[in-house]
Design an enzyme around this catalytic site. Structure first.
Site, PDB file in Angstrom:
ATOM      1  N   ASP A 214      43.325  47.301  20.122  1.00 20.52           N
ATOM      2  CA  ASP A 214      42.559  46.058  20.134  1.00 20.52           C
ATOM      3  C   ASP A 214      41.709  46.037  21.418  1.00 20.52           C
ATOM      4  O   ASP A 214      41.041  47.025  21.722  1.00 20.52           O
ATOM      5  CB  ASP A 214      43.503  44.855  20.020  1.00 20.52           C
ATOM      6  CG  ASP A 214      42.780  43.568  19.655  1.00 20.52           C
ATOM      7  OD1 ASP A 214      42.575  43.321  18.457  1.00 20.52           O
ATOM      8  OD2 ASP A 214      42.412  42.814  20.568  1.00 20.52           O
ATOM      9  N   TYR A 353      36.023  37.417  24.379  1.00 16.61           N
ATOM     10  CA  TYR A 353      35.055  37.691  23.312  1.00 16.61           C
ATOM     11  C   TYR A 353      33.649  37.267  23.750  1.00 16.61           C
ATOM     12  O   TYR A 353      32.672  37.990  23.527  1.00 16.61           O
ATOM     13  CB  TYR A 353      35.454  36.947  22.031  1.00 16.61           C
ATOM     14  CG  TYR A 353      36.651  37.537  21.331  1.00 16.61           C
ATOM     15  CD1 TYR A 353      36.501  38.341  20.210  1.00 16.61           C
ATOM     16  CD2 TYR A 353      37.941  37.288  21.794  1.00 16.61           C
ATOM     17  CE1 TYR A 353      37.591  38.876  19.555  1.00 16.61           C
ATOM     18  CE2 TYR A 353      39.046  37.823  21.150  1.00 16.61           C
ATOM     19  CZ  TYR A 353      38.859  38.624  20.037  1.00 16.61           C
ATOM     20  OH  TYR A 353      39.954  39.163  19.402  1.00 16.61           O
ATOM     21  N   HIS A 409      48.676  46.423  13.143  1.00 15.67           N
ATOM     22  CA  HIS A 409      47.839  46.158  14.315  1.00 15.67           C
ATOM     23  C   HIS A 409      48.650  46.123  15.602  1.00 15.67           C
ATOM     24  O   HIS A 409      48.165  46.551  16.647  1.00 15.67           O
ATOM     25  CB  HIS A 409      47.113  44.826  14.119  1.00 15.67           C
ATOM     26  CG  HIS A 409      46.139  44.513  15.200  1.00 15.67           C
ATOM     27  ND1 HIS A 409      44.961  45.207  15.366  1.00 15.67           N
ATOM     28  CD2 HIS A 409      46.162  43.597  16.197  1.00 15.67           C
ATOM     29  CE1 HIS A 409      44.300  44.734  16.401  1.00 15.67           C
ATOM     30  NE2 HIS A 409      45.007  43.750  16.923  1.00 15.67           N
TER      31      HIS A 409
END
Length: 432
Positions: A214, A353, A409
């Site tokens: 990630d 982000y 994940h």
């Protein structure tokens, strides 16, 4: 009281108090804190009981929406799933167990580039162990990596040999967990990568490897791209390998290009589904993270936001709350969400982000041109399982590739022994 007023002393207060007491500690390097001129202070976690009472009260007082109007997951986290989570959180979950688990580990905080960075640092008893820095992502935290610490640092007790040992460093990303919250823009993956190199140097490590998935993959790959002295190789469980023509076709929303192998077509299908159905959270955090006040005010809102990351992770978590644990338990999931809640990092973590979008460092899955050795573990339920053909093109010095049968994940969290085995194998040729 606000969540902030209920939390532990600030990192700055902790550093000042520790330095004043002369209790500077640097466990795990060849140098010393005084020699480097940089303070590394021990760190522990102790949230007041009022914070836990407030959390339980808020969970119990959740204002529930109407049930979804469909019988599948297409409208998001299902009401039944999140209510089961809330019931366990309010009635049975015990944060103090996790707090004790964290405090049993050597934790530290140090200032790098003007920001306090929290990290776990566990040295193996094997002096020739290979140092590794492991980076989490969103919606993860240091909780993701706790299960791999003992197998990596004490391999002989976990199916390995002395030569498999690692010294393990696990930092909290800026704005996450117990690290400082940036007060100005710019803490993007390249800057974090430079900070991680500084951390490893400050710990006295002149040779080390790095691992991530990630955001942890973005940071780790950018460390590799910067080619700092001492970084021998990296490992990723969420590789950035998507060829330019594939990325262009995905962005256009068109059909898969002709001539893809079965593995490549499978990767295309996974990515196509994610881009069409799974990017809502990332779009909001890319563009408007500060708007997410609801997940700072509602623990259940925060939990639902974090669960709805990618469909296969969500479905696995939903099964856990249906009484079918596979890799994670109910408490595992709530450990991670509780950490975000108690540290009030829902929005500060989301800003990564925004920082990446406004200080761009390349597409998330675009090959970056890494020249140092790279190892790839492709877990089947990841956002996409990178095909070996793409990995070979993206990483000219691919030293290990393995396609696993199980895991998603949160690979280290869900399948810790598989991840441990991958890291042992991936870096074995680099040991001296």
């Amino acid at each position: 009281m606000s969540p902030k007023s209920l939390s532990m002393p600030t990192r700055r207060e902790l550093l000042a108090a520790t330095a004043a007491a002369g209790a500077i500690s640097m466990l795990g390097g060849t140098g010393s804190a005084e020699a480097s001129g940089e303070t590394i202070a021990p760190f522990s976690v102790n949230f007041p009981e009022e914070a836990l009472d407030d959390l339980r009260r808020r969970v119990a007082a959740t204002r529930w929406p109407d049930k979804e109007t469909v019988t599948d997951d297409s409208q998001g986290v299902r009401c039944e799933t999140i209510q089961k989570l809330a019931n366990h959180w309010a009635r049975d979950y015990d944060w103090r167990k996790t707090e004790a688990r964290l405090n049993a580990l050597p934790q530290f905080v140090t200032e790098i580039d003007g920001l306090d960075i929290h990290f776990i640092h566990v040295r193996s008893k094997q002096e020739n162990a290979l140092p590794i820095i492991v980076t989490h992502g969103w919606p993860g935290s240091i909780i993701e990596q706790l299960k791999i610490i003992e197998p990596l640092t004490d391999p002989t007790a976990h199916g390995g040999g002395e030569a498999d040992a690692f010294h393990v460093v696990i930092p909290s990303l800026p704005g996450y967990g117990f690290s400082g919250k940036p007060t100005a823009p710019g803490w993007n993956p390249p800057r974090i990568a430079r900070a991680w190199v500084t951390l490893m140097q400050r710990l006295g490590y002149t040779r080390f490897v790095a691992q991530g998935g990630d955001w942890g993959n973005a940071v780790t790959e950018l460390m590799a791209l910067q080619e700092p002295p001492g970084l021998l190789a990296i490992h990723t469980n969420m590789a950035a390998t998507v060829p330019a023509d594939i990325a262009k076709a995905l962005a256009a929303g068109g059909p898969a290009p002709a001539g893809l192998s079965p593995d490549e077509k499978h990767a295309w299908d996974q990515l196509d589904d994610f881009y069409k159905n799974g990017l809502g959270y990332a779009i909001e955090m890319n563009n408007r993270p500060q708007t997410l006040y609801g997940i700072v005010d509602s623990p259940v809102g925060l939990a639902a936001w974090m669960l709805d990351h990618d469909i296969r992770s969500y479905q696995m978590i939903a099964r856990v709350f249906d009484g079918k644990p596979e890799g994670l338990t109910k408490d595992d999931i709530l450990d991670n969400v509780s950490l975000y809640w108690l540290t009030n990092t829902a929005i500060s973590s989301a800003r990564l982000y925004w920082d990446n979008a406004h200080f761009p460092s390349g597409g998330f899955f675009d090959p970056r041109g890494i020249k140092i050795p790279v190892a790839v573990s492709a877990f089947p339920d990841e956002i996409y399982a990178a095909p070996k053909s793409w990995a070979e093109k993206a990483y000219p010095k691919l030293i290990h590739y393995n396609r696993l049968d199980k895991g998603g994940h949160f690979a280290a969290w869900e399948q810790p022994m598989a991840m441990t085995a991958e890291l042992r194998t991936a870096f074995r040729s680099l040991r001296q």
